[in-house]
Design a protein around this motif. Structure first.
Motif, PDB file in Angstrom:
ATOM      1  N   ILE A 224       0.831  -1.206   0.000  1.00  0.00           N
ATOM      2  CA  ILE A 224       0.000   0.000   0.000  1.00  0.00           C
ATOM      3  C   ILE A 224       0.862   1.251   0.000  1.00  0.00           C
ATOM      4  CG2 ILE A 224      -1.796   1.270   1.235  1.00  0.00           C
ATOM      5  CD1 ILE A 224      -2.500  -1.391   2.621  1.00  0.00           C
ATOM      6  N   ARG A 225       1.927   1.225   0.818  1.00  0.00           N
ATOM      7  CA  ARG A 225       2.721   2.443   1.003  1.00  0.00           C
ATOM      8  C   ARG A 225       4.102   2.067   1.521  1.00  0.00           C
ATOM      9  NH1 ARG A 225       3.102   6.037   5.630  1.00  0.00           N
ATOM     10  NH2 ARG A 225       3.627   8.173   5.012  1.00  0.00           N
ATOM     11  N   ILE A 226       5.112   2.836   1.084  1.00  0.00           N
ATOM     12  CA  ILE A 226       6.466   2.695   1.621  1.00  0.00           C
ATOM     13  C   ILE A 226       6.913   4.057   2.122  1.00  0.00           C
ATOM     14  CG2 ILE A 226       8.873   2.122   1.123  1.00  0.00           C
ATOM     15  CD1 ILE A 226       7.951   0.195  -0.991  1.00  0.00           C
ATOM     16  N   PHE A 227       7.310   4.106   3.388  1.00  0.00           N
ATOM     17  CA  PHE A 227       7.800   5.342   3.990  1.00  0.00           C
ATOM     18  C   PHE A 227       9.235   5.123   4.450  1.00  0.00           C
ATOM     19  CE2 PHE A 227       8.610   7.683   7.971  1.00  0.00           C
ATOM     20  CZ  PHE A 227       8.564   8.987   7.468  1.00  0.00           C
ATOM     21  N   GLN A 228      10.129   6.037   4.082  1.00  0.00           N
ATOM     22  CA  GLN A 228      11.547   5.891   4.426  1.00  0.00           C
ATOM     23  C   GLN A 228      11.970   6.926   5.454  1.00  0.00           C
ATOM     24  OE1 GLN A 228      14.229   5.816   1.094  1.00  0.00           O
ATOM     25  NE2 GLN A 228      16.042   5.590   2.357  1.00  0.00           N
ATOM     26  N   SER A 229      12.725   6.467   6.440  1.00  0.00           N
ATOM     27  CA  SER A 229      13.333   7.340   7.430  1.00  0.00           C
ATOM     28  C   SER A 229      14.777   6.891   7.620  1.00  0.00           C
ATOM     29  CB  SER A 229      12.569   7.273   8.755  1.00  0.00           C
ATOM     30  OG  SER A 229      13.196   8.091   9.738  1.00  0.00           O
ATOM     31  N   TYR A 230      15.703   7.632   7.023  1.00  0.00           N
ATOM     32  CA  TYR A 230      17.127   7.275   7.037  1.00  0.00           C
ATOM     33  C   TYR A 230      17.309   5.856   6.490  1.00  0.00           C
ATOM     34  CZ  TYR A 230      17.627  11.551   9.736  1.00  0.00           C
ATOM     35  OH  TYR A 230      17.585  12.856  10.135  1.00  0.00           O
ATOM     36  N   ASP A 231      17.786   4.915   7.320  1.00  0.00           N
ATOM     37  CA  ASP A 231      18.073   3.567   6.821  1.00  0.00           C
ATOM     38  C   ASP A 231      16.950   2.571   7.123  1.00  0.00           C
ATOM     39  OD1 ASP A 231      18.491   3.565   9.544  1.00  0.00           O
ATOM     40  OD2 ASP A 231      20.262   2.292   9.483  1.00  0.00           O
ATOM     41  N   LYS A 232      15.757   3.080   7.412  1.00  0.00           N
ATOM     42  CA  LYS A 232      14.605   2.221   7.695  1.00  0.00           C
ATOM     43  C   LYS A 232      13.512   2.465   6.651  1.00  0.00           C
ATOM     44  CE  LYS A 232      15.929   0.446  11.730  1.00  0.00           C
ATOM     45  NZ  LYS A 232      17.272   1.047  11.780  1.00  0.00           N
ATOM     46  N   LEU A 233      12.935   1.357   6.147  1.00  0.00           N
ATOM     47  CA  LEU A 233      11.774   1.421   5.274  1.00  0.00           C
ATOM     48  C   LEU A 233      10.590   0.819   6.021  1.00  0.00           C
ATOM     49  CD1 LEU A 233      12.943   0.313   1.699  1.00  0.00           C
ATOM     50  CD2 LEU A 233      12.593   2.620   2.559  1.00  0.00           C
ATOM     51  N   TYR A 234       9.512   1.565   6.088  1.00  0.00           N
ATOM     52  CA  TYR A 234       8.283   1.077   6.715  1.00  0.00           C
ATOM     53  C   TYR A 234       7.302   0.731   5.591  1.00  0.00           C
ATOM     54  CZ  TYR A 234      10.390   3.078  10.879  1.00  0.00           C
ATOM     55  OH  TYR A 234      11.260   3.371  11.912  1.00  0.00           O
ATOM     56  N   ILE A 235       7.038  -0.560   5.416  1.00  0.00           N
ATOM     57  CA  ILE A 235       6.257  -1.050   4.285  1.00  0.00           C
ATOM     58  C   ILE A 235       4.898  -1.537   4.785  1.00  0.00           C
ATOM     59  CG2 ILE A 235       6.231  -2.628   2.330  1.00  0.00           C
ATOM     60  CD1 ILE A 235       9.299  -2.891   2.715  1.00  0.00           C
ATOM     61  N   SER A 236       3.830  -0.833   4.385  1.00  0.00           N
ATOM     62  CA  SER A 236       2.464  -1.239   4.732  1.00  0.00           C
ATOM     63  C   SER A 236       1.908  -2.077   3.588  1.00  0.00           C
ATOM     64  CB  SER A 236       1.588  -0.012   4.966  1.00  0.00           C
ATOM     65  OG  SER A 236       2.077   0.755   6.054  1.00  0.00           O
ATOM     66  N   LEU A 237       1.299  -3.206   3.926  1.00  0.00           N
ATOM     67  CA  LEU A 237       0.764  -4.074   2.887  1.00  0.00           C
ATOM     68  C   LEU A 237      -0.476  -4.821   3.353  1.00  0.00           C
ATOM     69  CD1 LEU A 237       3.085  -7.185   2.494  1.00  0.00           C
ATOM     70  CD2 LEU A 237       3.430  -5.513   4.259  1.00  0.00           C
ATOM     71  N   ASN A 238      -1.324  -5.152   2.396  1.00  0.00           N
ATOM     72  CA  ASN A 238      -2.480  -6.020   2.631  1.00  0.00           C
ATOM     73  C   ASN A 238      -2.064  -7.446   2.306  1.00  0.00           C
ATOM     74  OD1 ASN A 238      -4.382  -4.125   3.458  1.00  0.00           O
ATOM     75  ND2 ASN A 238      -4.958  -3.621   1.362  1.00  0.00           N
ATOM     76  N   VAL A 239      -2.341  -8.372   3.206  1.00  0.00           N
ATOM     77  CA  VAL A 239      -2.025  -9.778   2.957  1.00  0.00           C
ATOM     78  C   VAL A 239      -3.259 -10.636   3.235  1.00  0.00           C
ATOM     79  CG1 VAL A 239       0.419  -9.505   3.500  1.00  0.00           C
ATOM     80  CG2 VAL A 239      -1.166 -10.168   5.308  1.00  0.00           C
ATOM     81  N   LYS A 240      -3.346 -11.738   2.507  1.00  0.00           N
ATOM     82  CA  LYS A 240      -4.399 -12.723   2.740  1.00  0.00           C
ATOM     83  C   LYS A 240      -3.718 -14.034   3.108  1.00  0.00           C
ATOM     84  CE  LYS A 240      -8.013 -12.646   0.118  1.00  0.00           C
ATOM     85  NZ  LYS A 240      -8.913 -12.814  -1.045  1.00  0.00           N
TER      86      LYS A 240
END
Length: 312
Positions: A146-162
Motif C-alpha cells: 500500500i505504502r512505503i515510507f523511508q526514514s534514514y536507513d529504515k523502510l516502513y512497508i504497509s501491505l495487505n495480505v491474505k
C-alpha cells in the motif's frame, strides 16, 4: 374393462413416481474439498440449486464421523426432500480446504523475495540488509504493498495480505537498508582554522543513509575558499556544517567602485563595511566623501553599481 385399464395406468404412474422421486440416494465421499473456508451442501452436492452452510473450516480441515455428518445432513436436506437416503463411502469424512488437495497447485508467496522486489522498484540503489517478517503470517496467498515510507536507513512497508485461512490483514514490516555512495573524508587529522583544499580530502564509500551531513561545494573546496571551524579526524566525513567560507573581501579592505549611469562609468575607491564574497551584495564607504554605496561584488575586487536610466 375400460375402468380396469385406467386403474392399471394410474397404478403404473404412481409406481414410476415412487421410484423416481420418493427414494433419492445421495452418496457422501470420504474426502470433500472446499474452495473456501465455508463447508456447505454444495461442496458435497454441486448440482443442488440451494445451498446451506454446514460449518467453518478451522485449522485447514474438519473430520466427521458418519453418524455426526449424517445427523447434520438429514436435518438440512429434509427442507428440500421428503424421502431420501444417504450412503457414505467410508465411516469418516474429511473436509479440507482446497490447498490440501495435492491435485491443485496452490502457490504461497515467498514474502522475503516479494518485499525485496518491491524495495528494488521503490529505489534500485538500496541494499536490503534485513526485513523483519515476524508480524506476517507464515503462509500468504496474496500480498499488495500500500505504502512505503523511508526514514534514514529504515523502510516502513504497509501491505495487505491474505493468509491461508483467507483472512485479510493490513500489516507493516520494517526493512533495514543501505545506500552506498562515494563521499569525501579527511585524509589526515586537521585543526580548527585550517584552510581546506582538495589534497586534504580523499574519496571513500559510505552508507549515506546513516550520515546526516551538509553537502559541500566541491569547486569552492578545490579553490581553497573554506576553513575549518573545529578539529577533525582522519576518515571523518567532510561536512559543510563545520566550514566557514573565507571572505574574498574583509571589512576595511579597499575596493574599486564602478558606477554606471547612462553609458558613463565613474570609478572611485571605497572601504568595505563587512566581509563579503564575490557575487554578494556589499555596502562600502567612499574614502573621499564618506558616502555609503551598495552594489554587487565582483572579482578584482570591484563593486559594480548601476544607477539605471536617466533621472529627471
Amino acid at each position: 374393462m375400460t375402468r380396469l385399464i385406467k386403474l392399471l395406468f394410474f397404478s403404473l404412474i404412481l409406481l414410476v413416481s415412487t421410484i423416481a422421486f420418493s427414494n433419492m440416494v445421495f452418496t457422501i465421499p470420504a474426502v470433500i474439498f472446499s474452495e473456501d473456508w465455508i463447508f456447505s451442501l454444495k461442496d458435497i452436492f454441486p448440482e443442488m440449486k440451494s445451498d446451506r452452510t454446514i460449518s467453518y473450516i478451522v485449522n485447514e480441515k474438519i473430520i466427521y464421523s458418519e453418524k455426526e455428518l449424517s445427523k447434520i445432513l438429514y436435518g438440512l436436506m429434509s427442507s428440500y426432500y421428503s424421502d431420501f437416503d444417504l450412503v457414505f463411502e467410508e465411516s469418516t469424512v474429511t473436509v479440507v480446504y482446497k490447498n490440501d488437495n495435492k491435485d491443485i497447485d496452490v502457490q504461497y508467496i515467498d514474502l522475503e523475495i516479494f518485499l525485496q522486489q518491491k524495495i528494488k522498484e521503490y529505489d534500485n540503489s538500496l541494499t536490503v540488509n534485513s526485513i523483519d517478517l515476524k508480524v506476517l503470517p507464515e503462509k500468504v496467498l496474496s500480498a499488495e504493498v500500500i505504502r512505503i515510507f523511508q526514514s534514514y536507513d529504515k523502510l516502513y512497508i504497509s501491505l495487505n495480505v491474505k493468509d491461508d485461512k483467507n483472512d485479510q490483514k493490513t500489516l507493516t514490516v520494517i526493512a533495514n537498508v543501505s545506500k552506498y555512495e562515494e563521499v569525501l573524508v579527511y585524509s589526515k587529522d586537521l585543526t580548527r582554522g585550517t584552510m581546506l583544499n582538495e589534497e586534504l580530502t580523499e574519496p571513500a564509500t559510505k552508507n549515506v543513509l546513516t550520515i546526516n551531513n551538509k553537502p559541500i561545494d566541491v569547486e569552492l573546496l578545490k579553490s581553497g575558499s573554506y576553513e575549518l571551524t573545529k578539529d577533525v579526524k582522519k576518515g571523518e566525513i567532510v561536512d559543510a556544517t563545520y566550514f566557514r567560507r573565507i571572505p574574498d573581501v574583509k571589512a576595511g579592505d579597499i575596493v574599486t567602485v564602478l558606477v554606471e549611469f547612462e553609458g558613463i562609468t565613474v570609478s572611485t575607491l571605497a572601504r568595505a563595511m563587512t566581509n563579503a564574497n564575490f557575487g554578494d551584495t556589499l555596502s562600502v564607504r567612499n574614502v573621499e566623501n564618506g558616502n555609503i554605496i551598495t552594489g554587487k561584488l565582483k572579482e578584482g575586487p570591484i563593486l559594480q553599481v548601476s544607477l539605471g536610466g536617466s533621472q529627471k
